[in-house]
Design a protein around this motif. Structure first.
Motif, PDB file in Angstrom:
ATOM      1  N   LEU A   8     -17.777   9.203  -8.286  1.00  0.00           N
ATOM      2  CA  LEU A   8     -16.469   9.362  -7.679  1.00  0.00           C
ATOM      3  C   LEU A   8     -16.283   8.261  -6.632  1.00  0.00           C
ATOM      4  CD1 LEU A   8     -16.418  13.229  -7.396  1.00  0.00           C
ATOM      5  CD2 LEU A   8     -15.192  11.825  -9.026  1.00  0.00           C
ATOM      6  N   PHE A  62      -2.848  -0.755  -9.658  1.00  0.00           N
ATOM      7  CA  PHE A  62      -3.502   0.289  -8.871  1.00  0.00           C
ATOM      8  C   PHE A  62      -3.113   1.695  -9.318  1.00  0.00           C
ATOM      9  CE2 PHE A  62      -4.521  -3.366  -6.284  1.00  0.00           C
ATOM     10  CZ  PHE A  62      -5.883  -3.132  -6.112  1.00  0.00           C
ATOM     11  N   LEU A  63      -1.948   1.814  -9.940  1.00  0.00           N
ATOM     12  CA  LEU A  63      -1.613   3.116 -10.543  1.00  0.00           C
ATOM     13  C   LEU A  63      -2.579   3.397 -11.678  1.00  0.00           C
ATOM     14  CD1 LEU A  63       2.255   3.511 -10.872  1.00  0.00           C
ATOM     15  CD2 LEU A  63       0.645   5.099  -9.883  1.00  0.00           C
ATOM     16  N   TYR A  82      -8.596  -0.228  -3.189  1.00  0.00           N
ATOM     17  CA  TYR A  82      -7.351  -0.958  -2.945  1.00  0.00           C
ATOM     18  C   TYR A  82      -7.569  -2.043  -1.888  1.00  0.00           C
ATOM     19  CZ  TYR A  82      -2.627  -2.223  -1.735  1.00  0.00           C
ATOM     20  OH  TYR A  82      -1.492  -2.956  -1.497  1.00  0.00           O
ATOM     21  N   HIS A 107      -5.978   4.253 -10.305  1.00  0.00           N
ATOM     22  CA  HIS A 107      -5.991   5.622  -9.782  1.00  0.00           C
ATOM     23  C   HIS A 107      -6.072   6.642 -10.911  1.00  0.00           C
ATOM     24  CE1 HIS A 107      -4.152   9.288  -8.009  1.00  0.00           C
ATOM     25  NE2 HIS A 107      -4.918   8.944  -6.994  1.00  0.00           N
ATOM     26  N   ARG A 108      -5.330   6.369 -11.980  1.00  0.00           N
ATOM     27  CA  ARG A 108      -5.269   7.294 -13.119  1.00  0.00           C
ATOM     28  C   ARG A 108      -6.594   7.348 -13.874  1.00  0.00           C
ATOM     29  NH1 ARG A 108       0.069   5.777 -15.968  1.00  0.00           N
ATOM     30  NH2 ARG A 108       0.843   6.070 -13.861  1.00  0.00           N
ATOM     31  N   LEU A 164      -2.263  13.410 -10.832  1.00  0.00           N
ATOM     32  CA  LEU A 164      -3.256  13.290 -11.907  1.00  0.00           C
ATOM     33  C   LEU A 164      -3.257  14.529 -12.788  1.00  0.00           C
ATOM     34  CD1 LEU A 164      -6.406  11.838 -10.107  1.00  0.00           C
ATOM     35  CD2 LEU A 164      -4.785  10.630 -11.530  1.00  0.00           C
ATOM     36  N   PHE A 219     -10.417   5.604  -3.733  1.00  0.00           N
ATOM     37  CA  PHE A 219      -9.306   4.776  -4.184  1.00  0.00           C
ATOM     38  C   PHE A 219      -8.835   3.811  -3.088  1.00  0.00           C
ATOM     39  CE2 PHE A 219      -4.633   4.279  -4.701  1.00  0.00           C
ATOM     40  CZ  PHE A 219      -4.664   3.451  -5.804  1.00  0.00           C
ATOM     41  N   ALA A 220      -8.709   4.331  -1.852  1.00  0.00           N
ATOM     42  CA  ALA A 220      -8.228   3.490  -0.745  1.00  0.00           C
ATOM     43  C   ALA A 220      -9.167   2.308  -0.515  1.00  0.00           C
ATOM     44  CB  ALA A 220      -8.118   4.327   0.529  1.00  0.00           C
ATOM     45  N   TRP A 232       0.840  -1.209   0.000  1.00  0.00           N
ATOM     46  CA  TRP A 232       0.000   0.000   0.000  1.00  0.00           C
ATOM     47  C   TRP A 232       0.874   1.258   0.000  1.00  0.00           C
ATOM     48  CZ3 TRP A 232      -4.128   2.489  -1.202  1.00  0.00           C
ATOM     49  CH2 TRP A 232      -4.520   3.642  -0.528  1.00  0.00           C
ATOM     50  N   ALA A 243     -14.471  12.225 -14.463  1.00  0.00           N
ATOM     51  CA  ALA A 243     -15.748  11.756 -13.910  1.00  0.00           C
ATOM     52  C   ALA A 243     -16.791  12.868 -13.933  1.00  0.00           C
ATOM     53  CB  ALA A 243     -15.539  11.297 -12.480  1.00  0.00           C
ATOM     54  N   GLN A 276       1.248  -3.073  -8.163  1.00  0.00           N
ATOM     55  CA  GLN A 276       1.483  -1.628  -8.118  1.00  0.00           C
ATOM     56  C   GLN A 276       1.013  -0.963  -9.427  1.00  0.00           C
ATOM     57  OE1 GLN A 276       5.281  -0.905  -6.244  1.00  0.00           O
ATOM     58  NE2 GLN A 276       5.515   0.985  -7.396  1.00  0.00           N
ATOM     59  N   LEU A 298      -9.671   6.225 -12.739  1.00  0.00           N
ATOM     60  CA  LEU A 298     -10.878   6.148 -11.907  1.00  0.00           C
ATOM     61  C   LEU A 298     -11.875   7.255 -12.267  1.00  0.00           C
ATOM     62  CD1 LEU A 298     -11.913   4.337  -9.683  1.00  0.00           C
ATOM     63  CD2 LEU A 298     -10.925   5.868  -8.007  1.00  0.00           C
ATOM     64  N   GLY A 299     -11.339   8.423 -12.595  1.00  0.00           N
ATOM     65  CA  GLY A 299     -12.188   9.554 -12.958  1.00  0.00           C
ATOM     66  C   GLY A 299     -13.000   9.291 -14.211  1.00  0.00           C
ATOM     67  N   ALA A 300     -12.431   8.478 -15.118  1.00  0.00           N
ATOM     68  CA  ALA A 300     -13.114   8.219 -16.387  1.00  0.00           C
ATOM     69  C   ALA A 300     -13.903   6.915 -16.349  1.00  0.00           C
ATOM     70  CB  ALA A 300     -12.090   8.165 -17.518  1.00  0.00           C
TER      71      ALA A 300
END
Lengths: 155, 169
Positions: free
Chosen positions: B2, B38-39, B9, B42-43, A71, B5-6, A59, A79, B35, B45-47
């Motif tokens: 939205l 999850f990168l 994970y 994270h990148r 970002l 992220f945590a 983590w 989003a 790794q 997630l918005g889309a």
């Protein structure tokens, strides 16, 4: 049920199950018993392995990598845009339809399009003329028709 | 939509790590893949449009990242190198558990060595993660019949290997 049916069920079923029909065949066929036992043993090995978790330190590594590359603006607003576009979809569709109808009316009604175009052209000319006059301030250029010369007068 | 992220994970890191470990067969590579996954999450997630579930989306990234890692390493079959991933045991009980755990890992890896990468991915999602055929098809972006065929082939190969090497696997 025969040996091929047993094999087919073991290989194709989402979950290996022993129905009464299969149990009846297995009681008599040692080859199929071995086959089913092997399939169940393999399934058990994978099922037991499902408890393995990621190392706890991962983590921190992930978060360090995330912070290393912030970002982009596009990624941040992705989003939000998605929601806005999806939320306004009925209005976008309605607006597009109205615009298409107006274009059709313009083309199908004789005179409107050309009349509009000519008035737009004269407006454009007026603007150009004003700009020209502005460039020549404070002097005003007047053509002297009788003498055939250009005279410059102060306003 | 939205999403936290945590939370994602903590919910999916286990399965991503397991899939990566079984696909690559190496602890350090599995950590790198986890790794990367999850990168990527994270990148993007918005889309994330929500057309698929988060679960199938994360599985898909996990399988793709694992396949890329295998391709990058230029290997066809995962090597059995699990021992470096386990912490040193503290007591006799722990030693026994660690030995059993390692033996189980080696069994799994030996079975997975027998099948192709595509078949391995389908089989892991079914046998280890318990996904339905439909969810596997969605996760991998393939037809459900392709999933059925791959799992059938993988099971057939592994049962044959198990029966031939009985006592070793």
């Amino acid at each position: 049920m025969n040996c091929q049916d047993v094999k087919n069920r073991v290989l194709s079923a989402e979950k290996i199950f022993l129905g009464p029909d299969m149990a009846g065949h297995l009681a008599q066929c040692s080859e199929c018993r071995d086959y089913v036992a092997a399939a169940q043993a393999i399934e058990a090995v994978f099922k037991n392995a499902a408890s393995l978790e990621a190392p706890g330190s991962l983590w921190q590594k992930v978060m360090a990598a995330v912070e290393e590359r912030p970002l982009s603006f596009q990624e941040k607003v992705g989003a939000w845009w998605e929601e806005v576009l999806l939320g306004f979809r009925p209005y976008v569709v309605g607006g597009s339809f109205a615009a298409a109808m107006m274009v059709m009316i313009l083309f199908l009604t004789p005179g409107i399009l050309f009349q509009s175009a000519s008035s737009a052209a004269s407006d454009k000319e007026e603007v150009v003329a004003l700009a020209y006059m502005g460039d020549n301030e404070p002097a005003l250029v007047v053509e002297d028709v009788a003498q055939g010369t250009m005279a410059e007068h102060l306003i | 939509m939205l999403l936290d992220f945590a939370e994602i994970y903590h919910q999916y890191s286990g399965m991503v790590y397991r899939v990566a470990l079984r696909m690559t067969g190496r602890v350090e590579e599995a950590e790198e893949v986890t790794q990367d996954v999850f990168l990527s999450v994270h990148r993007h997630l918005g889309a994330f449009s929500g057309k698929s579930t988060i679960k199938t989306w994360v599985y898909r990234i996990a399988v793709n990242c694992s396949l890329n890692a295998i391709k990058k390493a230029g290997r066809k079959r995962p090597e059995v190198r699990m021992e470096e991933g386990f912490d040193a045991p503290d007591s006799r009980q722990d030693v026994h558990e660690a030995v059993e755990k390692e033996a189980a890992e080696e069994k799994i890896q030996a079975l997975l060595n027998e099948v192709s990468e595509d078949e391995r991915a389908c089989l892991l999602l079914r046998a280890q993660e318990g996904l339905s055929y439909e969810d596997i098809a969605r996760s991998l972006g393939v037809n459900i019949n392709t999933v059925k065929t791959r799992i059938r082939r993988a099971r057939e190969t592994m049962i044959a290997a198990y029966q031939n090497k009985r006592g070793k696997i």
